[in-house]
Enzyme design. Structure first.
Site, PDB file in Angstrom:
ATOM      1  CE1 TYR A  65     -13.520  12.278 -18.227  1.00  0.00           C
ATOM      2  CE2 TYR A  65     -13.117  12.323 -15.870  1.00  0.00           C
ATOM      3  CZ  TYR A  65     -13.464  11.632 -17.005  1.00  0.00           C
ATOM      4  OH  TYR A  65     -13.770  10.297 -16.929  1.00  0.00           O
TER       5      TYR A  65
ATOM      6  NE  ARG B  40      -2.940   0.657   3.333  1.00  0.00           N
ATOM      7  CZ  ARG B  40      -2.416   1.219   4.431  1.00  0.00           C
ATOM      8  NH1 ARG B  40      -1.932   2.453   4.383  1.00  0.00           N
ATOM      9  NH2 ARG B  40      -2.370   0.566   5.565  1.00  0.00           N
TER      10      ARG B  40
ATOM     11  CE  LYS C 282      -9.661   8.025 -19.837  1.00  0.00           C
ATOM     12  NZ  LYS C 282      -9.976   9.339 -19.263  1.00  0.00           N
TER      13      LYS C 282
ATOM     14  CG  ASP D 144      -6.682  16.057 -16.591  1.00  0.00           C
ATOM     15  OD1 ASP D 144      -5.918  15.285 -17.204  1.00  0.00           O
ATOM     16  OD2 ASP D 144      -7.883  15.791 -16.369  1.00  0.00           O
TER      17      ASP D 144
END
Ligand SMILES: *Cc1c(COP(=O)(O)O)cnc(C)c1O
Length: 379
Positions: free
Chosen positions: A95, A41, A192, A167
């Site tokens: 977005y 983690r 993406k 972004d």
């Protein structure tokens, strides 16, 4: 063992072993844990490899964090910089998933967001409050590919003492290096272009400075935003061809945009590589390597849902699949997906009409793409 794999193996393990208390102590006290790992983690060799490679491509001295989806990256960036009572500014053309995270979830936790038309956001002094900590903006907007003037926004943020988060999911570090403008952090939905094969969900955020990079890693661990080893490995594999893919996406997209702009069924093409796009000069000055990316939108003369649906039903190579940036082309329908919840009048003002189709142009043989688009448009 004397095994020297050329490619980093997948460390598909949640935890790592220690031979003694001295080794455990070394993990906790030595700089960079002396190369030791403890619990996935917090860190894992595959996740580290991914973050280090993105940081290298972005020129991010502070490093950062990889997350279980793109949106996890936004959560990490907000958690690393804001607390209850703080305020965030964004352009209106953001977005949809980012809007939902900020407006539905962060507002509840006491972090508010205001949305400003991009053209007016540069005049940042009009919008900042004493509590504004963060400005979030995209290099190319969805779905009309409005081009951000990154250096100008970064200068305004510096003047106001506010951190800028970019972004860069539509552009990747092959097309832009937002930290070189003065942004504090750059964020990718690695789902993406970084992953690039439509087979992994991941996010990465990297920071210009050490303290912020450290904070990103801390909140990533503390909020449990961790990316799994297998997903990290797949994204690293994607990165190895990022440069090649971005070139081919961009070359193909420019050819597709020119073809569509000349097609009788098409009213308008939104692609920053076309001289007719309002952001073309800015894109040309700002985007690297003479590339404009693989994303575009197209408005049909038959500006109706029926017109769009006929295209979706006929196309063979642009399947209606509401994501983007895979090696295989796809299409999506902003009115029915990202802008579903936007009121009609506002949608019309934004230019999200019934016959608007977004294309993600892949790396296929371009002649095959043009032939498919031609037959799908009934030409
Ligand atoms: C997809 C996307 C995101 C969100 O990423 P996920 O991987 O879907 O969580 C954020 N910003 C942009 C521009 C995107 O296209």
């Amino acid at each position: 063992m004397n095994i020297h794999p050329k490619v980093t193996p997948i460390y598909q393990t949640s935890v790592f072993k220690f031979g003694s208390l001295a080794e455990l102590e070394e993990y906790y006290t030595a700089p960079s844990h002396n190369g030791r790992y403890c619990y996935s983690r917090a860190e894992n060799p595959n996740t580290d490899e991914l973050v280090n490679e993105v940081a290298r491509l972005e020129g991010a001295a502070g490093g950062g964090v990889a997350t279980g989806s793109g949106l996890g990256g936004l959560l990490a960036a907000v958690a690393a910089t804001c607390q209850a009572g703080d305020h965030i500014l964004c352009p209106e053309e953001l977005y949809g998933g980012s809007v939902v995270l900020l407006t539905q979830e962060m507002t509840r936790l006491g972090i508010s967001t205001d949305y400003v038309p991009l053209a007016e956001l540069y005049d940042l002094g009009r919008w900042v409050k004493p509590t504004t900590r963060l400005v979030l903006a995209e290099v190319l907007s969805n779905p009309l590919l409005t081009v951000l003037d990154g250096p100008r926004l970064a200068a305004a943020c510096r003047e106001q003492g506010v951190k800028l988060l970019i972004d860069s999911s539509f552009t990747s570090p092959i097309l832009t290096r937002p930290l070189s403008w003065g942004a504090a952090m750059v964020w990718h939905s690695a789902t993406k272009y970084l992953g690039g094969h439509s087979d992994v969900m991941a996010g990465v955020v990297v920071a210009a400075d050490e303290a912020l990079g450290h904070r990103l890693r801390q909140v990533g661990t503390n909020l449990g935003l961790t990316l799994a080893p297998m997903e990290s490995w797949l994204t690293v594999r994607g990165l190895k061809t990022l440069r090649l893919r971005m070139r081919q996406h961009s070359e193909n997209a420019l050819a597709v945009a020119r073809f569509l702009a000349a097609h009788p069924a098409v009213a308008q093409v939104y692609y920053p590589g076309l001289e007719t796009h309002p952001g073309h000069d800015l894109a040309q000055a700002q985007l690297l390597n003479g590339l404009f990316g693989g994303m575009m939108s197209v408005r049909l003369h038959n500006d109706t849902a029926e017109g769009a649906d006929a295209f979706f039903q006929r196309t063979q190579l642009f399947p209606l699949a509401p994501s983007l940036a895979g090696v295989a082309s796809s299409s999506s329908y902003p009115l029915g997906t990202s802008h579903r919840g936007v009121p009609g009048e506002r949608r019309q003002a934004l230019g999200i009409t019934a016959g608007l189709i977004r294309l993600s142009v892949g790396v296929e043989e371009v002649e095959e793409l043009l032939a498919d688009l031609g037959q799908a448009l009934g030409g």
